[in-house]
Structure formats: C-alpha cells, structure tokens
Design a protein around this motif. Structure first.
Motif, PDB file in Angstrom:
ATOM      1  N   GLU A  23      11.126  11.568 -36.750  1.00  0.00           N
ATOM      2  CA  GLU A  23       9.749  11.640 -36.293  1.00  0.00           C
ATOM      3  C   GLU A  23       8.897  12.315 -37.361  1.00  0.00           C
ATOM      4  O   GLU A  23       9.333  13.239 -38.024  1.00  0.00           O
ATOM      5  CB  GLU A  23       9.672  12.404 -34.974  1.00  0.00           C
ATOM      6  CG  GLU A  23      10.067  11.547 -33.801  1.00  0.00           C
ATOM      7  CD  GLU A  23       9.706  12.153 -32.456  1.00  0.00           C
ATOM      8  OE1 GLU A  23       8.917  13.107 -32.435  1.00  0.00           O
ATOM      9  OE2 GLU A  23      10.233  11.680 -31.460  1.00  0.00           O
ATOM     10  N   CYS A  26       2.820  15.708 -37.860  1.00  0.00           N
ATOM     11  CA  CYS A  26       1.398  15.359 -37.886  1.00  0.00           C
ATOM     12  C   CYS A  26       0.543  16.569 -38.269  1.00  0.00           C
ATOM     13  O   CYS A  26       0.830  17.689 -37.860  1.00  0.00           O
ATOM     14  CB  CYS A  26       0.964  14.829 -36.523  1.00  0.00           C
ATOM     15  SG  CYS A  26       1.931  13.411 -35.995  1.00  0.00           S
ATOM     16  N   ARG A 110       2.246   5.641 -35.885  1.00  0.00           N
ATOM     17  CA  ARG A 110       2.591   5.565 -34.464  1.00  0.00           C
ATOM     18  C   ARG A 110       2.892   6.944 -33.888  1.00  0.00           C
ATOM     19  O   ARG A 110       2.698   7.179 -32.702  1.00  0.00           O
ATOM     20  CB  ARG A 110       3.745   4.600 -34.234  1.00  0.00           C
ATOM     21  CG  ARG A 110       5.038   4.978 -34.930  1.00  0.00           C
ATOM     22  CD  ARG A 110       6.042   3.857 -34.785  1.00  0.00           C
ATOM     23  NE  ARG A 110       7.379   4.373 -34.579  1.00  0.00           N
ATOM     24  CZ  ARG A 110       8.359   3.693 -34.031  1.00  0.00           C
ATOM     25  NH1 ARG A 110       8.165   2.462 -33.605  1.00  0.00           N
ATOM     26  NH2 ARG A 110       9.556   4.215 -33.885  1.00  0.00           N
ATOM     27  N   ASP A 111       3.348   7.877 -34.714  1.00  0.00           N
ATOM     28  CA  ASP A 111       3.615   9.231 -34.213  1.00  0.00           C
ATOM     29  C   ASP A 111       2.352  10.081 -34.144  1.00  0.00           C
ATOM     30  O   ASP A 111       2.221  10.927 -33.267  1.00  0.00           O
ATOM     31  CB  ASP A 111       4.648   9.930 -35.110  1.00  0.00           C
ATOM     32  CG  ASP A 111       6.048   9.371 -34.891  1.00  0.00           C
ATOM     33  OD1 ASP A 111       6.313   8.908 -33.770  1.00  0.00           O
ATOM     34  OD2 ASP A 111       6.849   9.375 -35.836  1.00  0.00           O
ATOM     35  N   CYS A 112       1.434   9.878 -35.082  1.00  0.00           N
ATOM     36  CA  CYS A 112       0.265  10.770 -35.185  1.00  0.00           C
ATOM     37  C   CYS A 112      -1.008  10.187 -34.579  1.00  0.00           C
ATOM     38  O   CYS A 112      -1.972  10.917 -34.359  1.00  0.00           O
ATOM     39  CB  CYS A 112       0.025  11.150 -36.638  1.00  0.00           C
ATOM     40  SG  CYS A 112       1.437  11.980 -37.379  1.00  0.00           S
ATOM     41  N   GLY A 113      -1.036   8.891 -34.310  1.00  0.00           N
ATOM     42  CA  GLY A 113      -2.162   8.291 -33.593  1.00  0.00           C
ATOM     43  C   GLY A 113      -3.450   8.183 -34.388  1.00  0.00           C
ATOM     44  O   GLY A 113      -3.433   7.976 -35.600  1.00  0.00           O
TER      45      GLY A 113
ATOM     46  N   ASN B  91       5.543  10.107 -23.581  1.00  0.00           N
ATOM     47  CA  ASN B  91       5.181   9.562 -24.888  1.00  0.00           C
ATOM     48  C   ASN B  91       3.664   9.625 -25.122  1.00  0.00           C
ATOM     49  O   ASN B  91       3.203   9.930 -26.221  1.00  0.00           O
ATOM     50  CB  ASN B  91       5.636   8.100 -24.966  1.00  0.00           C
ATOM     51  CG  ASN B  91       6.349   7.802 -26.265  1.00  0.00           C
ATOM     52  OD1 ASN B  91       6.161   8.500 -27.251  1.00  0.00           O
ATOM     53  ND2 ASN B  91       7.148   6.768 -26.260  1.00  0.00           N
ATOM     54  N   GLU B  94       2.737  13.258 -25.929  1.00  0.00           N
ATOM     55  CA  GLU B  94       3.163  13.665 -27.276  1.00  0.00           C
ATOM     56  C   GLU B  94       2.270  13.071 -28.352  1.00  0.00           C
ATOM     57  O   GLU B  94       2.022  13.686 -29.379  1.00  0.00           O
ATOM     58  CB  GLU B  94       4.605  13.199 -27.530  1.00  0.00           C
ATOM     59  CG  GLU B  94       5.657  14.121 -26.959  1.00  0.00           C
ATOM     60  CD  GLU B  94       7.071  13.577 -27.176  1.00  0.00           C
ATOM     61  OE1 GLU B  94       7.231  12.584 -27.900  1.00  0.00           O
ATOM     62  OE2 GLU B  94       7.998  14.161 -26.595  1.00  0.00           O
ATOM     63  N   ARG B  95       1.784  11.840 -28.128  1.00  0.00           N
ATOM     64  CA  ARG B  95       1.081  11.122 -29.188  1.00  0.00           C
ATOM     65  C   ARG B  95      -0.427  11.018 -28.987  1.00  0.00           C
ATOM     66  O   ARG B  95      -1.113  10.407 -29.788  1.00  0.00           O
ATOM     67  CB  ARG B  95       1.690   9.723 -29.333  1.00  0.00           C
ATOM     68  CG  ARG B  95       3.137   9.771 -29.806  1.00  0.00           C
ATOM     69  CD  ARG B  95       3.689   8.396 -30.062  1.00  0.00           C
ATOM     70  NE  ARG B  95       4.867   8.454 -30.899  1.00  0.00           N
ATOM     71  CZ  ARG B  95       6.107   8.577 -30.458  1.00  0.00           C
ATOM     72  NH1 ARG B  95       6.330   8.651 -29.160  1.00  0.00           N
ATOM     73  NH2 ARG B  95       7.131   8.635 -31.287  1.00  0.00           N
TER      74      ARG B  95
END
Lengths: 154, 236
Positions: A23, A26, A110-113, B91, B94-95
């Motif tokens: 992962e 961020c 995708r992890d940090c948006g 999810n 978290e994001r």
C-alpha cells in the motif's frame, strides 16, 4: 509431479494474492503555498528569520502560526474559492497578503484518491514590513516541495 | 500483513517458481518417451477471480478460458470474463472516496508448448505465450472528500463513465492432465498496458483482466481448470 504442482500452485496463489502488493503512503497538506522570507536590504537573496510571526485568514479567528520564529510559511489555499487573504503579523506590524489562483482536480492513485493542484496567478500585499513579493514557481502539485513565492521584508 | 512477511512471501514465490522451472527442465531431459497430441479444444474456468475474492471481498470476478491446438507445438488461448468492484465502507473510509466499477474483458493469443515428452498418453505442457487483452468498464466515484484542515474539506462526486484499456500479456507456466481430458494449469503473467482512453482524471482502481489500474505493468497469476473436448478421435 502432478500432486506437487497442484499443492505448490495453491500455496503460490495464496502468497501472491496476499503478499506482493504494497500500500502506498499518502502525503497530507499538499495544498499550501510555500513562501520564504528574504531580506529586502541584501543585493542577493538571503534567507531571513522573522520573530513572533502569526498568520491567519482575514475572515478567520484561528491562526495557522501564532507568535513563532519562522523563515518560511506554508499558506493553505481554499478549495471553494479562487482567492485567499491572510494577515501576516510580525510583532506589532501587520501586512495583508492576497493570493489569486486557479485549481484543477487530480487523482493521485487508488490508495491516495483525489487532490487539487493549483497555479498561482497573482500575489498582492500591503507594505508594513513586506517590501515586495516574487513568484518563483507558480505550480502547487502533489509531492512537490518547491518554494513558490519569496517575501522580501524590511 | 507486515512488511517483513511480505518480503518473505515474495522471496518464497520467487524460489517456488525457480524450483518449478528447474523441475520441469529436469523432466524434459529425463522423460522423453511420449506423445500426447490430439485435436480439439478445452473449455474451463480461471480461478484467479474467485480465489482473489477471498482476499478482497469488494471485487467479484470470473472468466472462462479455452485452448485450441492448431499446430504441433502451438495453441490458441482465449479468455473472456467480467469484474465488478464496489468499495466496502472500510475501504471508503481509508481512501476518502467511494468507487464503483463494472466491466468485461477479452484476451486472445498464442502459446508455444516447449515441453518435449515421448511418453504415450502424456499430454502435459509447459507454455510460454503472448496475449492481447482488451477491457471495457464503466466506473465512477459517488462521492469523494479532499481534506483541508484550515478552510474546510471539499466534497465532490465523479459520475460514472466508460473507458477502454488495451494491454499485452506475456505468460508462462505448466499444464497437466489430472484425469482423462481434465486439465489443471497455472501461469504467471506479465501484463503491459499499451493504451487507455480515459477522458477524466479518475484512474480505474482495477482494470478487468489486467489488475491494478495505477500500474502500467502488472504481474498476475492464473489458475485454470479445463475440460478437453475432442473434435476428432485420437489415433491409437
């Protein structure tokens, strides 16, 4: 051979699916103008530290910095507007700094948006202790730590 | 899963595949007594999606696979499937955004069987091949939040829209005949994205059949169980 292939394949699936994806870490506060203090008296750019500096939005009561010794400021931009105005106070002197900018929606990963990226258009200021302002780098982008403006002080 | 355990896992996988390749090479050298060729095609399922759901319950995926032998050592491989993904509340939290995606994919390519064996009735293979992959998906974010500790957070949404992804896939792995006409095989796949017509900023969380939407190159694993349907009788 067949049994071994079968068994090891299942094991491999378990480990591949669960094990090999990291992962991403961020970053936060990626929406601030980075401003450095410089002496207005020096012929060349010379870092300067100001004592008892406070910074707060003109329509706000809460401050970002309160009576701190600083050589640089991180000035947060507002996502809902295209201009922000701040009061910069150094001991008893007070200046107003107004920054106009454009913003653009970006997707980091995708992890940090999502985030906003900015481009500084203009900086206005009063002259109590700020002599002039130079825009060095107009872009404010995720992951970049570049000084955007130089505040030349008396 | 902690970082040391992840490193251990990846090391294990590397050693496992190295061992498999060496084992297969050994077999090629020592067991050269058969011929397993017969005409027909296979129809099977790729268990990558169903097994992946155990580890990621947000994603539902399934695909069907076929192999058709068209020359002495050459096979056509085709795969078609779908993948649906919706973030769970954990999810989303978290994001800082919600995400939904529905899509389908097709893959087609050729495999070369370099397993040389003369044992009668031995239809095992060791494949290496190249596939072209195409995915079409509709995705969007019902809501997202961008945090701002001073002026206040920004709330927005990204409506669903369609995008296409094209990629090339290099694959290698063994296949064995478990029972009469029933095959099991796995391949390790390297997928390289070549084109994506994404008109908005949102990158797909996952591209059906390709994997992690952030990456240009993904390494994946397929585990296929398939049944062989002959279209002509074996010459005994």
């Amino acid at each position: 051979m067949k049994f071994r292939t079968c068994l090891l394949a299942v094991t491999a699936i378990v480990f591949i699916t669960a094990g090999c994806e990291n992962e991403e870490a961020c970053l936060s506060n990626q929406h601030s103008v980075q401003a450095g203090f410089f002496s207005a008296w020096s012929q060349t750019d010379k870092d300067s530290t100001l004592n008892e500096v406070s910074l707060f939005g003109l329509e706000r009561e809460d401050s970002i910095y309160t009576r701190e010794s600083l050589s640089e400021l991180f000035i947060p931009l507002d996502f809902e507007r295209d201009t922000v105005s701040f009061a910069v106070v150094a001991r008893t002197m007070k200046d107003t700094l107004r920054i106009a900018y454009q913003k653009e929606l970006d997707f980091i990963s995708r992890d940090c948006g999502y985030i906003f990226s900015f481009q500084i258009d203009t900086v206005w200021h009063s002259n109590a202790f700020i002599d002039s302002v130079a825009i060095e780098y107009t872009d404010i982008k995720y992951g970049e730590t570049v000084e955007n403006i130089k505040l030349y002080i008396y | 899963m902690g970082k040391p355990l992840k490193i251990l896992s990846c090391t294990f996988i590397s050693l496992f595949f190295l061992g498999q390749v060496l084992d297969a090479q050994k077999k090629v050298v020592t067991d050269q007594s058969g011929d397993g060729s017969s005409g027909g095609f296979t129809l099977g399922v790729n268990l990558e999606g169903p097994i992946g759901r155990i580890f990621d319950s947000d994603k539902a995926a399934f695909s069907a696979v076929t192999h058709i032998k068209f020359a002495q050592k050459w096979f056509f491989r085709g795969e078609a499937g779908f993948e649906n993904l919706t973030f769970s509340p954990t999810n989303e939290q978290e994001r800082s955004y919600t995400y939904e995606s529905n899509g389908s994919f097709l893959k087609a390519g050729v495999l070369y069987d370099f397993f040389s064996v003369e044992e009668k009735g031995n239809n095992d293979n060791i494949f290496i091949g190249l596939n072209y992959g195409f995915a079409i998906q509709e995705h969007g974010s019902g809501s997202y939040t961008i945090e701002n500790g001073y002026w206040g957070d920004f709330q927005g949404s990204m409506g669903e829209y369609v995008l296409n992804t094209h990629w090339l896939e290099i694959m290698a792995g063994p296949r064995t005949e478990l029972l009469k006409n029933l095959y099991m095989g796995w391949t390790i796949n390297m997928r390289i994205k070549v084109l994506q017509d994404n008109e908005k900023v949102l990158d797909p969380f996952s591209v059906p059949g390709f994997g992690n939407g952030d990456n240009t190159v993904n390494v994946g694993f397929s585990y296929v169980i398939e049944y062989f349907i002959p279209w002509r009788k074996n010459r005994e």
